[in-house]
Design a protein around this motif. Structure first.
Motif, PDB file in Angstrom:
ATOM      1  N   THR A   1      -3.759  -4.984 -14.207  1.00 48.03           N
ATOM      2  CA  THR A   1      -2.454  -4.906 -14.876  1.00 48.03           C
ATOM      3  C   THR A   1      -1.783  -3.560 -14.644  1.00 48.03           C
ATOM      4  OG1 THR A   1      -3.566  -4.184 -16.907  1.00 48.03           O
ATOM      5  CG2 THR A   1      -3.100  -6.542 -16.674  1.00 48.03           C
ATOM      6  N   ARG A   2      -2.561  -2.560 -14.270  1.00 47.75           N
ATOM      7  CA  ARG A   2      -2.003  -1.214 -14.136  1.00 47.75           C
ATOM      8  C   ARG A   2      -1.815  -0.776 -12.682  1.00 47.75           C
ATOM      9  NH1 ARG A   2      -5.221   2.759 -18.042  1.00 47.75           N
ATOM     10  NH2 ARG A   2      -3.520   4.103 -17.343  1.00 47.75           N
ATOM     11  N   ARG A   3      -2.634  -1.292 -11.768  1.00 47.93           N
ATOM     12  CA  ARG A   3      -2.508  -0.833 -10.380  1.00 47.93           C
ATOM     13  C   ARG A   3      -3.166  -1.790  -9.399  1.00 47.93           C
ATOM     14  NH1 ARG A   3      -6.815   4.129  -9.625  1.00 47.93           N
ATOM     15  NH2 ARG A   3      -8.662   3.023 -10.401  1.00 47.93           N
ATOM     16  N   LEU A   4      -2.907  -1.498  -8.105  1.00 49.32           N
ATOM     17  CA  LEU A   4      -3.541  -2.228  -7.009  1.00 49.32           C
ATOM     18  C   LEU A   4      -4.477  -1.274  -6.289  1.00 49.32           C
ATOM     19  CD1 LEU A   4      -0.397  -4.034  -5.541  1.00 49.32           C
ATOM     20  CD2 LEU A   4      -2.224  -5.078  -6.867  1.00 49.32           C
ATOM     21  N   GLU A   5      -5.647  -1.763  -5.943  1.00 50.26           N
ATOM     22  CA  GLU A   5      -6.642  -0.910  -5.289  1.00 50.26           C
ATOM     23  C   GLU A   5      -7.210  -1.624  -4.079  1.00 50.26           C
ATOM     24  OE1 GLU A   5     -10.859  -0.093  -6.826  1.00 50.26           O
ATOM     25  OE2 GLU A   5      -9.669   1.565  -7.612  1.00 50.26           O
ATOM     26  N   LEU A   6      -7.279  -0.907  -2.949  1.00 48.39           N
ATOM     27  CA  LEU A   6      -7.836  -1.478  -1.713  1.00 48.39           C
ATOM     28  C   LEU A   6      -9.329  -1.734  -1.869  1.00 48.39           C
ATOM     29  CD1 LEU A   6      -6.234   0.578   1.193  1.00 48.39           C
ATOM     30  CD2 LEU A   6      -6.110  -1.899   0.901  1.00 48.39           C
ATOM     31  N   THR A   7      -9.769  -2.874  -1.402  1.00 53.00           N
ATOM     32  CA  THR A   7     -11.210  -3.117  -1.283  1.00 53.00           C
ATOM     33  C   THR A   7     -11.693  -2.437  -0.008  1.00 53.00           C
ATOM     34  OG1 THR A   7     -10.922  -5.135  -0.001  1.00 53.00           O
ATOM     35  CG2 THR A   7     -10.946  -5.375  -2.390  1.00 53.00           C
ATOM     36  N   GLU A   8     -12.976  -2.394   0.190  1.00 53.35           N
ATOM     37  CA  GLU A   8     -13.525  -1.818   1.427  1.00 53.35           C
ATOM     38  C   GLU A   8     -13.015  -2.571   2.639  1.00 53.35           C
ATOM     39  OE1 GLU A   8     -17.878  -0.926   3.486  1.00 53.35           O
ATOM     40  OE2 GLU A   8     -17.745  -1.326   1.329  1.00 53.35           O
TER      41      GLU A   8
ATOM     42  N   LEU B   1      -7.818 -14.583   6.076  1.00 48.85           N
ATOM     43  CA  LEU B   1      -8.928 -13.689   6.424  1.00 48.85           C
ATOM     44  C   LEU B   1     -10.202 -14.019   5.656  1.00 48.85           C
ATOM     45  CD1 LEU B   1      -6.965 -10.309   6.501  1.00 48.85           C
ATOM     46  CD2 LEU B   1      -7.696 -11.688   8.459  1.00 48.85           C
ATOM     47  N   ALA B   2     -10.050 -14.899   4.660  1.00 53.72           N
ATOM     48  CA  ALA B   2     -11.188 -15.304   3.816  1.00 53.72           C
ATOM     49  C   ALA B   2     -11.858 -14.101   3.171  1.00 53.72           C
ATOM     50  CB  ALA B   2     -12.201 -16.107   4.638  1.00 53.72           C
ATOM     51  N   THR B   3     -11.042 -13.171   2.694  1.00 44.95           N
ATOM     52  CA  THR B   3     -11.576 -11.981   2.011  1.00 44.95           C
ATOM     53  C   THR B   3     -10.524 -11.424   1.078  1.00 44.95           C
ATOM     54  OG1 THR B   3     -12.733  -9.883   2.357  1.00 44.95           O
ATOM     55  CG2 THR B   3     -10.791 -10.290   3.722  1.00 44.95           C
ATOM     56  N   THR B   4     -10.954 -10.608   0.137  1.00 44.75           N
ATOM     57  CA  THR B   4     -10.035  -9.942  -0.783  1.00 44.75           C
ATOM     58  C   THR B   4      -9.678  -8.571  -0.226  1.00 44.75           C
ATOM     59  OG1 THR B   4     -10.999 -11.084  -2.682  1.00 44.75           O
ATOM     60  CG2 THR B   4      -9.735  -9.082  -3.131  1.00 44.75           C
ATOM     61  N   LEU B   5      -8.381  -8.340  -0.093  1.00 49.03           N
ATOM     62  CA  LEU B   5      -7.917  -7.065   0.453  1.00 49.03           C
ATOM     63  C   LEU B   5      -7.541  -6.086  -0.648  1.00 49.03           C
ATOM     64  CD1 LEU B   5      -5.604  -8.419   3.313  1.00 49.03           C
ATOM     65  CD2 LEU B   5      -7.951  -7.591   3.529  1.00 49.03           C
ATOM     66  N   LEU B   6      -7.039  -6.604  -1.763  1.00 45.57           N
ATOM     67  CA  LEU B   6      -6.574  -5.770  -2.869  1.00 45.57           C
ATOM     68  C   LEU B   6      -7.152  -6.274  -4.189  1.00 45.57           C
ATOM     69  CD1 LEU B   6      -2.804  -5.541  -1.902  1.00 45.57           C
ATOM     70  CD2 LEU B   6      -4.385  -3.617  -1.943  1.00 45.57           C
TER      71      LEU B   6
ATOM     72  N   ILE C   1       0.838  -1.200   0.000  1.00 44.80           N
ATOM     73  CA  ILE C   1       0.000   0.000   0.000  1.00 44.80           C
ATOM     74  C   ILE C   1       0.867   1.243   0.000  1.00 44.80           C
ATOM     75  CG2 ILE C   1      -1.768   1.299   1.247  1.00 44.80           C
ATOM     76  CD1 ILE C   1      -2.672  -1.395  -0.058  1.00 44.80           C
ATOM     77  N   ASP C   2       1.906   1.253   0.830  1.00 41.87           N
ATOM     78  CA  ASP C   2       2.744   2.453   0.972  1.00 41.87           C
ATOM     79  C   ASP C   2       3.567   2.730  -0.285  1.00 41.87           C
ATOM     80  OD1 ASP C   2       1.773   2.775   3.526  1.00 41.87           O
ATOM     81  OD2 ASP C   2       3.476   1.799   4.496  1.00 41.87           O
ATOM     82  N   THR C   3       4.022   1.678  -0.968  1.00 42.15           N
ATOM     83  CA  THR C   3       4.891   1.879  -2.137  1.00 42.15           C
ATOM     84  C   THR C   3       4.113   1.889  -3.447  1.00 42.15           C
ATOM     85  OG1 THR C   3       5.328  -0.498  -2.338  1.00 42.15           O
ATOM     86  CG2 THR C   3       6.830   0.790  -0.944  1.00 42.15           C
ATOM     87  N   GLY C   4       2.931   1.320  -3.430  1.00 40.51           N
ATOM     88  CA  GLY C   4       2.090   1.337  -4.612  1.00 40.51           C
ATOM     89  C   GLY C   4       2.208   0.137  -5.516  1.00 40.51           C
TER      90      GLY C   4
END
Length: 302
Positions: free
Chosen positions: A54-61, A45-50, A15-18
């Motif tokens: 192909t272009r970026r990573l995005e946080l889920t809720e 955690l049985a959930t999707t965090l990111l 998250i910090d580095t992107g």
């Protein structure tokens, strides 16, 4: 399966580095290693965090909610590590020490002022007991013991040794006479211990051996009580040098039957439980005692 700190660090670094590749550089790992750590974390955690594109990573809720908790955990661990580091550099906290009353009074108490001046952040809690105690039961960090050690579950650090001496006051000897032979002790008032019985075996050489079993005229459970009785001129006693060093230097007590006394050097140890590395406050106390006792005359000559 529980979440690990490595997985939390991988998650926050991404998250910090992107990106995973940048996080890998920051953490000194491979990109595949960071990616696997993220996958393990999401599986636990049985959930999707990111969301990965192909272009970026995005946080889920869910990822955003978990991120704040992950940062708190990592900050708490970092703070705890820094606190431990400060303690190593500046030892602090409460140190519980147990020793027999005579050792506490004649050896430890005179050294406490110097220790507190050197380590002002350590709180000392001193307990006296003439009986061997269970360190865990009495919540004791270390105990100072003189004589043979019997508890093999403890770690021990030798601090010195103390000679056993037969002593009496000049006043008593002036009144009752000075014994010239061991056998003459039967005509004197002898001060002995109520227990253990082995303390009433005095290290005196005589025709039947090198140990003389006395029949006390006065009994006491404490070595300090016996010392005070000897100082008061009530009889002859057999005590460790650390208790009588100052009395003999001042002339308040003198050696009796010195030529017949067998040299018995009583070992002195610090004992403690050691399952992991010793706390800094314990280590510095042991080092301080070793330093001070090395300069005491009774540890060198008995």
């Amino acid at each position: 399966m529980k979440t690990t700190l490595d997985e939390l660090q991988a998650f926050t670094a991404v998250i910090d580095t992107g990106s995973i590749s940048s996080a890998a550089v920051q953490l000194g790992q491979t990109a595949s290693g960071v990616s696997r750590a993220l996958s393990r974390l999401e599986a636990k955690l049985a959930t999707t965090l990111l969301r990965r594109t192909t272009r970026r990573l995005e946080l889920t809720e869910e990822g955003a909610a978990f991120l704040s908790q992950a940062r708190r955990i990592l900050e708490a661990v970092e703070e705890a590590e820094e606190q431990m580091s400060r303690r190593l550099q500046h030892p602090a906290g409460r140190l519980r020490v147990n020793a027999s009353a005579p050792f506490m009074l004649h050896v430890l108490v005179p050294l406490i002022g110097g220790f507190r001046q050197r380590y002002p952040d350590i709180e000392l809690e001193l307990h006296s007991s003439d009986q061997i105690i269970d360190l865990l039961e009495h919540r004791t960090d270390l105990a100072l013991r003189h004589g043979p050690l019997r508890d093999s579950t403890l770690h021990a650090r030798p601090l010195g040794r103390s000679r056993i001496r037969v002593v009496a006051s000049p006043d008593y000897l002036a009144r009752r006479g000075t014994p010239q032979r061991v056998e003459e002790l039967t005509d004197h008032c002898l001060i002995g211990f109520t227990q253990p019985e082995s303390l009433n075996q005095w290290p005196l050489r005589h025709p039947l051996g090198e140990s003389f079993s006395i029949v006390p005229s006065l009994w006491a459970s404490s070595g300090e009580t016996i010392r005070q009785l000897a100082l008061a001129g009530e009889g002859i006693a057999c005590l460790s040098s650390f208790m009588t060093a100052r009395d003999r230097a001042d002339g308040a007590l003198v050696d009796v039957l010195a030529e017949s006394t067998v040299e018995v050097l009583q070992p002195i140890h610090a004992v403690y439980y050691r399952n992991t590395a010793l706390a800094a406050r314990i280590t510095c106390f042991l080092d301080y005692l070793s330093e001070c006792l090395a300069g005491e005359a009774w540890t060198q000559r008995g």
